[in-house]
Scaffold this motif. Sequence first.
Motif, PDB file in Angstrom:
ATOM      1  N   VAL A  28       0.868  -1.186   0.000  1.00  0.00           N
ATOM      2  CA  VAL A  28       0.000   0.000   0.000  1.00  0.00           C
ATOM      3  C   VAL A  28       0.899   1.228   0.000  1.00  0.00           C
ATOM      4  N   GLY A  29       0.871   1.986  -1.096  1.00  0.00           N
ATOM      5  CA  GLY A  29       1.730   3.164  -1.225  1.00  0.00           C
ATOM      6  C   GLY A  29       2.779   2.930  -2.294  1.00  0.00           C
ATOM      7  N   GLY A  30       2.738   3.771  -3.322  1.00  0.00           N
ATOM      8  CA  GLY A  30       3.696   3.639  -4.427  1.00  0.00           C
ATOM      9  C   GLY A  30       4.721   4.749  -4.429  1.00  0.00           C
TER      10      GLY A  30
ATOM     11  N   SER B 128       4.304   9.486  -7.752  1.00  0.00           N
ATOM     12  CA  SER B 128       4.976  10.502  -6.914  1.00  0.00           C
ATOM     13  C   SER B 128       4.027  11.554  -6.390  1.00  0.00           C
ATOM     14  N   ASN B 129       2.766  11.199  -6.161  1.00  0.00           N
ATOM     15  CA  ASN B 129       1.849  12.211  -5.637  1.00  0.00           C
ATOM     16  C   ASN B 129       2.108  12.486  -4.155  1.00  0.00           C
ATOM     17  N   GLY B 130       2.763  11.598  -3.475  1.00  0.00           N
ATOM     18  CA  GLY B 130       3.053  11.796  -2.051  1.00  0.00           C
ATOM     19  C   GLY B 130       4.383  12.502  -1.841  1.00  0.00           C
ATOM     20  N   ALA B 131       4.967  12.285  -0.669  1.00  0.00           N
ATOM     21  CA  ALA B 131       6.200  12.986  -0.311  1.00  0.00           C
ATOM     22  C   ALA B 131       7.336  12.672  -1.279  1.00  0.00           C
ATOM     23  N   SER B 132       7.302  11.506  -1.915  1.00  0.00           N
ATOM     24  CA  SER B 132       8.405  11.140  -2.796  1.00  0.00           C
ATOM     25  C   SER B 132       8.498  12.052  -4.016  1.00  0.00           C
ATOM     26  N   GLY B 133       7.429  12.752  -4.320  1.00  0.00           N
ATOM     27  CA  GLY B 133       7.492  13.729  -5.409  1.00  0.00           C
ATOM     28  C   GLY B 133       7.485  15.149  -4.896  1.00  0.00           C
ATOM     29  N   ARG B 134       7.698  15.342  -3.609  1.00  0.00           N
ATOM     30  CA  ARG B 134       7.584  16.687  -3.049  1.00  0.00           C
ATOM     31  C   ARG B 134       8.773  17.063  -2.186  1.00  0.00           C
ATOM     32  N   ASN B 135       9.793  16.247  -2.189  1.00  0.00           N
ATOM     33  CA  ASN B 135      10.869  16.491  -1.220  1.00  0.00           C
ATOM     34  C   ASN B 135      12.027  17.268  -1.813  1.00  0.00           C
ATOM     35  N   GLY B 136      12.995  17.590  -0.947  1.00  0.00           N
ATOM     36  CA  GLY B 136      14.111  18.426  -1.345  1.00  0.00           C
ATOM     37  C   GLY B 136      15.288  17.665  -1.918  1.00  0.00           C
TER      38      GLY B 136
ATOM     39  N   SER C 207       3.866  21.793  -0.592  1.00  0.00           N
ATOM     40  CA  SER C 207       4.085  21.081   0.661  1.00  0.00           C
ATOM     41  C   SER C 207       3.707  19.624   0.504  1.00  0.00           C
ATOM     42  N   GLY C 208       4.058  18.846   1.492  1.00  0.00           N
ATOM     43  CA  GLY C 208       3.749  17.425   1.462  1.00  0.00           C
ATOM     44  C   GLY C 208       3.636  16.897   2.876  1.00  0.00           C
ATOM     45  N   TYR C 209       3.199  15.659   2.981  1.00  0.00           N
ATOM     46  CA  TYR C 209       3.103  15.015   4.293  1.00  0.00           C
ATOM     47  C   TYR C 209       4.135  13.907   4.410  1.00  0.00           C
TER      48      TYR C 209
ATOM     49  N   PHE D  99       9.487   7.785   8.725  1.00  0.00           N
ATOM     50  CA  PHE D  99      10.782   8.236   8.187  1.00  0.00           C
ATOM     51  C   PHE D  99      11.052   9.714   8.399  1.00  0.00           C
ATOM     52  N   GLY D 100      10.090  10.448   8.918  1.00  0.00           N
ATOM     53  CA  GLY D 100      10.313  11.879   9.091  1.00  0.00           C
ATOM     54  C   GLY D 100      10.674  12.518   7.767  1.00  0.00           C
ATOM     55  N   GLY D 101      11.472  13.549   7.838  1.00  0.00           N
ATOM     56  CA  GLY D 101      11.838  14.273   6.614  1.00  0.00           C
ATOM     57  C   GLY D 101      13.025  13.661   5.908  1.00  0.00           C
ATOM     58  N   HIS D 102      13.220  12.348   6.056  1.00  0.00           N
ATOM     59  CA  HIS D 102      14.412  11.772   5.442  1.00  0.00           C
ATOM     60  C   HIS D 102      14.192  10.367   4.912  1.00  0.00           C
ATOM     61  N   GLY D 103      12.967  10.081   4.491  1.00  0.00           N
ATOM     62  CA  GLY D 103      12.712   8.752   3.963  1.00  0.00           C
ATOM     63  C   GLY D 103      13.345   8.532   2.608  1.00  0.00           C
ATOM     64  N   PHE D 104      13.445   9.602   1.834  1.00  0.00           N
ATOM     65  CA  PHE D 104      13.975   9.411   0.484  1.00  0.00           C
ATOM     66  C   PHE D 104      15.439   8.999   0.548  1.00  0.00           C
TER      67      PHE D 104
HETATM   68  C1  LIG Z   1       8.617  19.047   1.597  1.00  0.00           C
HETATM   69  C2  LIG Z   1       9.369  17.798   1.930  1.00  0.00           C
HETATM   70  C3  LIG Z   1      10.765  17.788   1.876  1.00  0.00           C
HETATM   71  C4  LIG Z   1      11.471  16.629   2.151  1.00  0.00           C
HETATM   72  N1  LIG Z   1      12.832  16.638   1.999  1.00  0.00           N
HETATM   73  C5  LIG Z   1      13.501  15.455   2.095  1.00  0.00           C
HETATM   74  C6  LIG Z   1      14.881  15.381   1.790  1.00  0.00           C
HETATM   75  O1  LIG Z   1      15.522  16.386   1.467  1.00  0.00           O
HETATM   76  N2  LIG Z   1      15.495  14.178   1.873  1.00  0.00           N
HETATM   77  C7  LIG Z   1      14.817  13.048   2.225  1.00  0.00           C
HETATM   78  O2  LIG Z   1      15.393  11.985   2.266  1.00  0.00           O
HETATM   79  N3  LIG Z   1      13.514  13.096   2.513  1.00  0.00           N
HETATM   80  C8  LIG Z   1      12.831  14.264   2.447  1.00  0.00           C
HETATM   81  N4  LIG Z   1      11.495  14.297   2.729  1.00  0.00           N
HETATM   82  C9  LIG Z   1      10.839  13.072   3.202  1.00  0.00           C
HETATM   83  C10 LIG Z   1      10.631  12.076   2.093  1.00  0.00           C
HETATM   84  O3  LIG Z   1      10.051  12.703   0.970  1.00  0.00           O
HETATM   85  C11 LIG Z   1       9.723  10.976   2.568  1.00  0.00           C
HETATM   86  O4  LIG Z   1      10.217  10.448   3.771  1.00  0.00           O
HETATM   87  C12 LIG Z   1       9.659   9.830   1.566  1.00  0.00           C
HETATM   88  O5  LIG Z   1       9.355  10.297   0.275  1.00  0.00           O
HETATM   89  C13 LIG Z   1       8.626   8.843   2.035  1.00  0.00           C
HETATM   90  O6  LIG Z   1       8.348   7.935   1.002  1.00  0.00           O
HETATM   91  P1  LIG Z   1       7.112   6.995   1.145  1.00  0.00           P
HETATM   92  O7  LIG Z   1       7.122   6.105  -0.021  1.00  0.00           O
HETATM   93  O8  LIG Z   1       7.119   6.398   2.503  1.00  0.00           O
HETATM   94  O9  LIG Z   1       5.858   7.984   1.156  1.00  0.00           O
HETATM   95  P2  LIG Z   1       5.103   8.749  -0.043  1.00  0.00           P
HETATM   96  O10 LIG Z   1       6.005   9.115  -1.120  1.00  0.00           O
HETATM   97  O11 LIG Z   1       4.295   9.801   0.603  1.00  0.00           O
HETATM   98  O12 LIG Z   1       4.164   7.638  -0.614  1.00  0.00           O
HETATM   99  C14 LIG Z   1       3.041   7.192   0.080  1.00  0.00           C
HETATM  100  C15 LIG Z   1       1.991   6.866  -0.924  1.00  0.00           C
HETATM  101  O13 LIG Z   1       0.937   6.194  -0.299  1.00  0.00           O
HETATM  102  C16 LIG Z   1      -0.257   6.568  -0.919  1.00  0.00           C
HETATM  103  N5  LIG Z   1      -1.361   6.260  -0.029  1.00  0.00           N
HETATM  104  C17 LIG Z   1      -1.697   6.847   1.131  1.00  0.00           C
HETATM  105  N6  LIG Z   1      -2.793   6.285   1.652  1.00  0.00           N
HETATM  106  C18 LIG Z   1      -3.160   5.315   0.803  1.00  0.00           C
HETATM  107  C19 LIG Z   1      -4.230   4.367   0.782  1.00  0.00           C
HETATM  108  N7  LIG Z   1      -5.121   4.313   1.765  1.00  0.00           N
HETATM  109  N8  LIG Z   1      -4.312   3.530  -0.262  1.00  0.00           N
HETATM  110  C20 LIG Z   1      -3.420   3.571  -1.272  1.00  0.00           C
HETATM  111  N9  LIG Z   1      -2.392   4.435  -1.289  1.00  0.00           N
HETATM  112  C21 LIG Z   1      -2.263   5.300  -0.265  1.00  0.00           C
HETATM  113  C22 LIG Z   1      -0.074   8.020  -1.182  1.00  0.00           C
HETATM  114  O14 LIG Z   1      -0.930   8.479  -2.213  1.00  0.00           O
HETATM  115  C23 LIG Z   1       1.396   8.085  -1.569  1.00  0.00           C
HETATM  116  O15 LIG Z   1       1.607   8.032  -2.959  1.00  0.00           O
HETATM  117  C24 LIG Z   1      10.774  15.456   2.507  1.00  0.00           C
HETATM  118  C25 LIG Z   1       9.388  15.458   2.577  1.00  0.00           C
HETATM  119  C26 LIG Z   1       8.670  16.608   2.284  1.00  0.00           C
HETATM  120  C27 LIG Z   1       7.177  16.602   2.341  1.00  0.00           C
END
Ligand SMILES: Cc1cc2nc3c(=O)[nH]c(=O)nc-3n(C[C@H](O)[C@H](O)[C@H](O)COP(=O)(O)OP(=O)(O)OC[C@H]3O[C@@H](n4cnc5c(N)ncnc54)[C@H](O)[C@@H]3O)c2cc1C
Lengths: 389, 549
Positions: A14-16, A45-53, A310-312, A338-343
């Motif tokens: 769950v989550g791409g 990349s609609n989540g944080a993975s397309g919104r980070n720094g 912004s992103g979550y 992962f806080g602000g460092h999952g990428f």
């Molecule tokens: C503004 C900003 C700056 C950042 N800067 C950095 C940085 O410099 N370096 C770094 O390493 N990290 C940074 N981060 C953090 C990093 O982006 C995230 O930790 C990382 O992208 C998390 O990846 P993820 O796959 O867990 O989450 P996401 O990329 O958010 O993916 C989660 C996905 O789950 C989907 N989803 C949610 N609920 C459901 C559901 N019920 N059913 C199906 N799908 C669902 C969402 O649509 C989303 O696509 C930053 C984040 C933000 C917001």
Amino acid sequence: MTGPRQTDYRVAIVGGGVIGLYTAYRLARAGAGRIVVLDRGSYLSNGASGRNGGGVRQQWETPETIRLAREAVEAYRRFGSEFGVNPWFRQSGYLFLADSPAEVERLQAVHRTVTQEGLPSQWLTPERVARLVPGLSTTGILGASYLESDGTLYPFPVVWGLFEAVQNLGVEVCLGTEVYRIAARDDRRLSVDGAHGRLDADIVVNAAGGWSSEVARRAGVDLPTRPVRHEICATEPLKPFLDPMVVRASDGLYFSQTMRGELVGGISVPHPEGLGPGMTTSAGFLVRYARAVLGLYPALRDLRVLRAWSGYYDESPDGLPILGADPSLPGLVHAAGFGGHGFMLAPAIGRLVAAAALGERTAELAPFAPGRFANPSAPVRNREKLSLG
Amino acid sequence: MDTSPAADPGAAPMDPAAPTILDGWPGGPLGFRQRSIRYHRPRAPFCGRGDCTGCLVRVNGRPNVRACQYRPGPNDRIETENAWPSPRFDLGRIFDLLFPRGIDTTRGLLRPSAARPLYQRVVRRLAGYGRFPTPTVPSPPSAARRLEAEVTIVGAGACGRAVAARLALESPGPTVILDRTDTGPGPAGALRLYRTTAAFLPPPSATRERPFTLWAVGPDGEGLRIDTRHVVVATGGYDANLLFGNGDRPGVLTADGALALAAGADRPPFREAVVVGGGARAAEVIDRWGEWIGAVVAPGSIEPEVVARAAAHAIPLFPRTLLLRARGFGRVTGVDLAGRGSGPTFHRRTDAVILALRRLPNAQLFFQAGARLLWHPRPGGYFPRLTDGGESSIPGLWGVGDVAGDPPEDPIADGVRVAEAILGHRPSGEARPLPRWEPTELEGYVVELAARRRSRGKWVACACEDVLLHEVEEAVRRGYHGIEAVKRYTGLGTGLCQGRYCLPDALLWLSVLEHRPVPEIGYITQRPPVVPTPLGAWAGLPEPEEESS
Ligand SMILES: Cc1cc2nc3c(=O)[nH]c(=O)nc-3n(C[C@H](O)[C@H](O)[C@H](O)COP(=O)(O)OP(=O)(O)OC[C@H]3O[C@@H](n4cnc5c(N)ncnc54)[C@H](O)[C@@H]3O)c2cc1C
């Protein structure tokens, strides 16, 4: 919507985002069987993975995080050759500025830990900081911790490379497929209900980023992660003038110049708790960020902000990721917190979560076990505090 | 911070006829003066309204100043940007010649891996417009202002001014009217702010007495915060781009540009232009520069008003014609055209191409505030959904004039109608049906164009970021569908014009490439600010006491 082609999978993720896709990649490479990735968004990349720094660093307080980060840096160095897509990973350092004696103490401790882990971290005097970043005002700066092999990358190509690679390995990636409910079936497998209808899986991975606790609730379990909205902005592009990522941990300010010439950065701003409806920008963020940047870099007064967004992301109580089997629902595996460092950790996280999903018990996973918060009377110690955003 | 109430500071308009940097430039207002960022293609003024990247220069050590908007003083130091040693003999043009199909920065430049640091250096150099700022004249100190208003009107055109004038008859409370340009004398009773640009309008906060906060930037880059009960968006429309081969060449410009760049002059910056478009806007261009128009080319039919004007100047008409390619290098020398429905290709000499085919609304403030917008197929754009009285889906946020969709027959009456709805004299009413439009036939046009496209010459889909059409096609081919995905894959729409000139065309092309209707292609979130806004302007402002989440 591109729905799943079958109703029966070994693993449903769950989550791409980068975490879900890296996990899928590792699982597929390990020959884990039929895998499907379900993402709610209408585009990748609609989540944080397309919104980070795009910041990638190995300077941390805990050796656990440093090791994950080192592994990830190696993976990102190889990424282009492995996936055929160029993430433009540029290793020109992270500069952590210390602006108070307390920050000097904290960052020198980081500098020592990083050095003990075998990385060539440096402690810089203000004069050396000024040489590294011409134009930066070092008034009030007492020193800085610097590691040149840290750097920045362009996040999108990483996601595209993974997206294409997992599909070539037979993984289905579905968009527009929100997951509503995850439940145990009689035969101990899990059923996943969502916009796609219903499918069954042996293992479900919660890689929903900022929505990880929401998805856990939809599986009837508690996950102590907290969604955090983080704002960021980019300026008009200039010719290269800044090499390292500049960070001031005391107020969470960071900025770097991307390959495209834009100054991308953010700062911590308090937001209301919980998940809001949109991922918008606040004027308060722009005011704070602009003041903080100009305090350090007065010459950038006329540099124009081009776009803000912004992103979550999700934070765990002790600052370390939560990886592995849920203590109460067999088959559910978390990849969250992962806080602000999952990428920057994703390649290592993907490997560990894949291992956890396949039931391997490695000592490596122990510090990240979801069960560590199970005892409500045991106080949670915040272990990794060098988080930004 | 100055929090004085709405007392007219006497902001006198600058002399609109005062010369800009362009007027004194060798080659005239359309002379080519800079190179694009990736391929160092020659670029010249295009939009004439300070939105595109066709006329960036460095002024007194400050990068990326729009020459078309800047009225220089005698001691100003003006330098070209992004060209070495000079725009005409720029060495960077080798990248345009060496890479006729562009540089693939997503998949290319990986091998040999030992060369990656070098590739990074080269690609970084190519990116960005101007160099780091080294201001020779210090910026004026931040003089941020804060105002409170009952009604804030953005745009001091005929409609916006009419709203202000009608409100003044009853003075419901302070009215502020602001405009990014040097408007003429404004209505009495309103605080007039010239050369002030609205940058950011977050969604309103229901709990405050004045729910809207509008953030703007004044003439010297100072920040401005206006708390207001109503916002009237009267920001008008702009002439959109049309994609064709080498369509980024100097000499190709919008009707806005053709009317603004030589506004005070007695002759235009061209000898014989091709006007593209068969409707009201084409007629306006002919009214102004008829003597210097060599042909009218329209994607669809040509309206009687244009036919009559063209006859008066003996201008040949080419209805239902495809614009395939511009010829020339430092300046357009001609265009290749073809009749629609597989007509033969033919050539026309010209030294300018004026895009006057469709006007789209400057609707960004509606997007930012979260108001509902609807796709309208005829001109191909997103328009705010408004009531009879002009109210959007957000109470207190109004639209009037071109931004509302229909060019008003009587701007004064329109302004009065909206003012009276704000004053409560008439009901705001039901949501109006979207206005009817003259046919532009653009969707069918793009289908035919896509079929006849030849690869000679670059088709620049996004001029700010030098994104090529075939990169867009490549993204679609690889499975990145919809504008959100394509924007991220190619960078299209992320440049200084904020997507104004590339997105409308990109939507049409994606609809053709993906075989689905435009609304399914989606739309990008319009990220704030509306126009690029200096860090200095933000820094001078007080932090808002509450968060708009
Ligand atoms: C503004 C900003 C700056 C950042 N800067 C950095 C940085 O410099 N370096 C770094 O390493 N990290 C940074 N981060 C953090 C990093 O982006 C995230 O930790 C990382 O992208 C998390 O990846 P993820 O796959 O867990 O989450 P996401 O990329 O958010 O993916 C989660 C996905 O789950 C989907 N989803 C949610 N609920 C459901 C559901 N019920 N059913 C199906 N799908 C669902 C969402 O649509 C989303 O696509 C930053 C984040 C933000 C917001």
